[in-house]
Design a protein around this motif. Sequence first.
Motif, PDB file in Angstrom:
ATOM      1  N   VAL A   1     -53.847 -17.102 -43.400  1.00  0.00           N
ATOM      2  CA  VAL A   1     -53.548 -17.156 -44.830  1.00  0.00           C
ATOM      3  C   VAL A   1     -54.676 -15.982 -45.624  1.00  0.00           C
ATOM      4  CG1 VAL A   1     -53.714 -18.506 -46.846  1.00  0.00           C
ATOM      5  CG2 VAL A   1     -53.196 -19.640 -44.800  1.00  0.00           C
ATOM      6  N   PRO A   2     -54.006 -15.329 -46.433  1.00  0.00           N
ATOM      7  CA  PRO A   2     -54.715 -14.155 -46.892  1.00  0.00           C
ATOM      8  C   PRO A   2     -55.817 -14.867 -48.024  1.00  0.00           C
ATOM      9  CG  PRO A   2     -52.235 -13.762 -47.429  1.00  0.00           C
ATOM     10  CD  PRO A   2     -52.599 -15.174 -46.580  1.00  0.00           C
ATOM     11  N   PRO A   3     -57.068 -14.116 -48.073  1.00  0.00           N
ATOM     12  CA  PRO A   3     -58.153 -14.782 -48.942  1.00  0.00           C
ATOM     13  C   PRO A   3     -57.514 -14.830 -50.436  1.00  0.00           C
ATOM     14  CG  PRO A   3     -59.005 -13.270 -47.516  1.00  0.00           C
ATOM     15  CD  PRO A   3     -57.657 -13.315 -47.131  1.00  0.00           C
ATOM     16  N   LEU A   4     -56.732 -13.790 -50.930  1.00  0.00           N
ATOM     17  CA  LEU A   4     -56.279 -13.786 -52.219  1.00  0.00           C
ATOM     18  C   LEU A   4     -55.554 -14.843 -52.559  1.00  0.00           C
ATOM     19  CD1 LEU A   4     -56.232 -12.749 -54.780  1.00  0.00           C
ATOM     20  CD2 LEU A   4     -54.109 -11.432 -54.046  1.00  0.00           C
ATOM     21  N   LEU A   5     -54.883 -15.627 -51.680  1.00  0.00           N
ATOM     22  CA  LEU A   5     -54.054 -16.768 -51.717  1.00  0.00           C
ATOM     23  C   LEU A   5     -55.057 -18.158 -52.007  1.00  0.00           C
ATOM     24  CD1 LEU A   5     -51.356 -18.383 -51.732  1.00  0.00           C
ATOM     25  CD2 LEU A   5     -51.434 -18.675 -49.369  1.00  0.00           C
ATOM     26  N   TYR A   6     -56.039 -18.022 -51.193  1.00  0.00           N
ATOM     27  CA  TYR A   6     -57.114 -19.183 -51.661  1.00  0.00           C
ATOM     28  C   TYR A   6     -57.818 -19.045 -52.893  1.00  0.00           C
ATOM     29  CZ  TYR A   6     -57.151 -20.320 -46.749  1.00  0.00           C
ATOM     30  OH  TYR A   6     -56.733 -20.961 -45.444  1.00  0.00           O
ATOM     31  N   GLU A   7     -57.882 -17.823 -53.358  1.00  0.00           N
ATOM     32  CA  GLU A   7     -58.667 -17.614 -54.930  1.00  0.00           C
ATOM     33  C   GLU A   7     -57.494 -18.150 -55.793  1.00  0.00           C
ATOM     34  OE1 GLU A   7     -60.211 -13.675 -55.240  1.00  0.00           O
ATOM     35  OE2 GLU A   7     -60.910 -13.759 -53.277  1.00  0.00           O
TER      36      GLU A   7
ATOM     37  N   LEU B   1     -55.794 -22.108 -59.722  1.00  0.00           N
ATOM     38  CA  LEU B   1     -54.870 -23.023 -60.331  1.00  0.00           C
ATOM     39  C   LEU B   1     -55.434 -24.474 -60.457  1.00  0.00           C
ATOM     40  CD1 LEU B   1     -51.883 -24.047 -61.025  1.00  0.00           C
ATOM     41  CD2 LEU B   1     -51.755 -24.561 -58.471  1.00  0.00           C
ATOM     42  N   PHE B   2     -56.352 -25.060 -59.345  1.00  0.00           N
ATOM     43  CA  PHE B   2     -56.777 -26.501 -59.427  1.00  0.00           C
ATOM     44  C   PHE B   2     -58.087 -26.531 -60.413  1.00  0.00           C
ATOM     45  CE2 PHE B   2     -54.929 -26.714 -55.000  1.00  0.00           C
ATOM     46  CZ  PHE B   2     -54.038 -27.812 -55.561  1.00  0.00           C
ATOM     47  N   ARG B   3     -58.737 -25.522 -60.623  1.00  0.00           N
ATOM     48  CA  ARG B   3     -59.588 -25.488 -61.615  1.00  0.00           C
ATOM     49  C   ARG B   3     -59.132 -25.608 -62.957  1.00  0.00           C
ATOM     50  NH1 ARG B   3     -62.605 -21.702 -58.289  1.00  0.00           N
ATOM     51  NH2 ARG B   3     -61.350 -19.833 -59.529  1.00  0.00           N
ATOM     52  N   THR B   4     -57.886 -24.751 -63.279  1.00  0.00           N
ATOM     53  CA  THR B   4     -57.276 -25.069 -64.384  1.00  0.00           C
ATOM     54  C   THR B   4     -56.585 -26.390 -64.890  1.00  0.00           C
ATOM     55  OG1 THR B   4     -56.616 -22.689 -64.410  1.00  0.00           O
ATOM     56  CG2 THR B   4     -55.428 -24.067 -65.800  1.00  0.00           C
ATOM     57  N   LEU B   5     -56.064 -27.040 -63.821  1.00  0.00           N
ATOM     58  CA  LEU B   5     -55.493 -28.410 -63.707  1.00  0.00           C
ATOM     59  C   LEU B   5     -56.629 -29.305 -63.958  1.00  0.00           C
ATOM     60  CD1 LEU B   5     -52.674 -27.928 -61.190  1.00  0.00           C
ATOM     61  CD2 LEU B   5     -52.411 -28.040 -63.686  1.00  0.00           C
TER      62      LEU B   5
ATOM     63  N   HIS C   1     -58.996 -29.280 -65.971  1.00  0.00           N
ATOM     64  CA  HIS C   1     -59.598 -29.879 -66.966  1.00  0.00           C
ATOM     65  C   HIS C   1     -59.263 -30.943 -67.663  1.00  0.00           C
ATOM     66  CE1 HIS C   1     -60.328 -29.308 -71.477  1.00  0.00           C
ATOM     67  NE2 HIS C   1     -61.174 -28.434 -71.092  1.00  0.00           N
ATOM     68  N   PRO C   2     -60.193 -31.710 -68.276  1.00  0.00           N
ATOM     69  CA  PRO C   2     -59.957 -33.304 -68.593  1.00  0.00           C
ATOM     70  C   PRO C   2     -58.861 -33.206 -69.733  1.00  0.00           C
ATOM     71  CG  PRO C   2     -62.260 -32.642 -68.845  1.00  0.00           C
ATOM     72  CD  PRO C   2     -61.607 -31.317 -68.451  1.00  0.00           C
ATOM     73  N   ALA C   3     -58.533 -32.400 -70.602  1.00  0.00           N
ATOM     74  CA  ALA C   3     -57.513 -32.331 -71.546  1.00  0.00           C
ATOM     75  C   ALA C   3     -56.269 -32.412 -70.894  1.00  0.00           C
ATOM     76  CB  ALA C   3     -57.635 -31.370 -72.490  1.00  0.00           C
ATOM     77  N   ARG C   4     -56.262 -31.432 -69.787  1.00  0.00           N
ATOM     78  CA  ARG C   4     -54.854 -31.426 -69.043  1.00  0.00           C
ATOM     79  C   ARG C   4     -54.629 -32.642 -68.056  1.00  0.00           C
ATOM     80  NH1 ARG C   4     -56.943 -26.168 -68.918  1.00  0.00           N
ATOM     81  NH2 ARG C   4     -55.486 -24.691 -69.961  1.00  0.00           N
ATOM     82  N   ILE C   5     -55.666 -33.077 -67.586  1.00  0.00           N
ATOM     83  CA  ILE C   5     -55.581 -34.516 -66.818  1.00  0.00           C
ATOM     84  C   ILE C   5     -55.053 -35.600 -67.909  1.00  0.00           C
ATOM     85  CG2 ILE C   5     -56.636 -36.560 -65.641  1.00  0.00           C
ATOM     86  CD1 ILE C   5     -58.510 -33.944 -64.418  1.00  0.00           C
ATOM     87  N   THR C   6     -55.497 -35.759 -68.961  1.00  0.00           N
ATOM     88  CA  THR C   6     -55.213 -36.686 -69.996  1.00  0.00           C
ATOM     89  C   THR C   6     -53.776 -36.438 -70.461  1.00  0.00           C
ATOM     90  OG1 THR C   6     -57.382 -36.795 -70.778  1.00  0.00           O
ATOM     91  CG2 THR C   6     -55.611 -37.603 -72.271  1.00  0.00           C
TER      92      THR C   6
END
Length: 50
Positions: A3-9, A14-18, A20-25
């Motif tokens: 898997v290319p390292p860029l894909l991991y980044e 994406l997971f950091r963005t998702l 966020h407490p407001a998004r989870i709410t």
Amino acid sequence: MTVPPLLYEIKAELFRTLGHPARITVLELLQERPLPERELLAELCAGAMR
């Protein structure tokens, strides 16, 4: 399989963005039932004041 390292980044960002407490709410509120934007905002503002 390599898997290319860029894909991991990209996935990590994406997971950091998702994560966020407001998004989870918002996701939790929308699991219950569809809500118009004004009700979502009211819930989010009410939660911020608690």
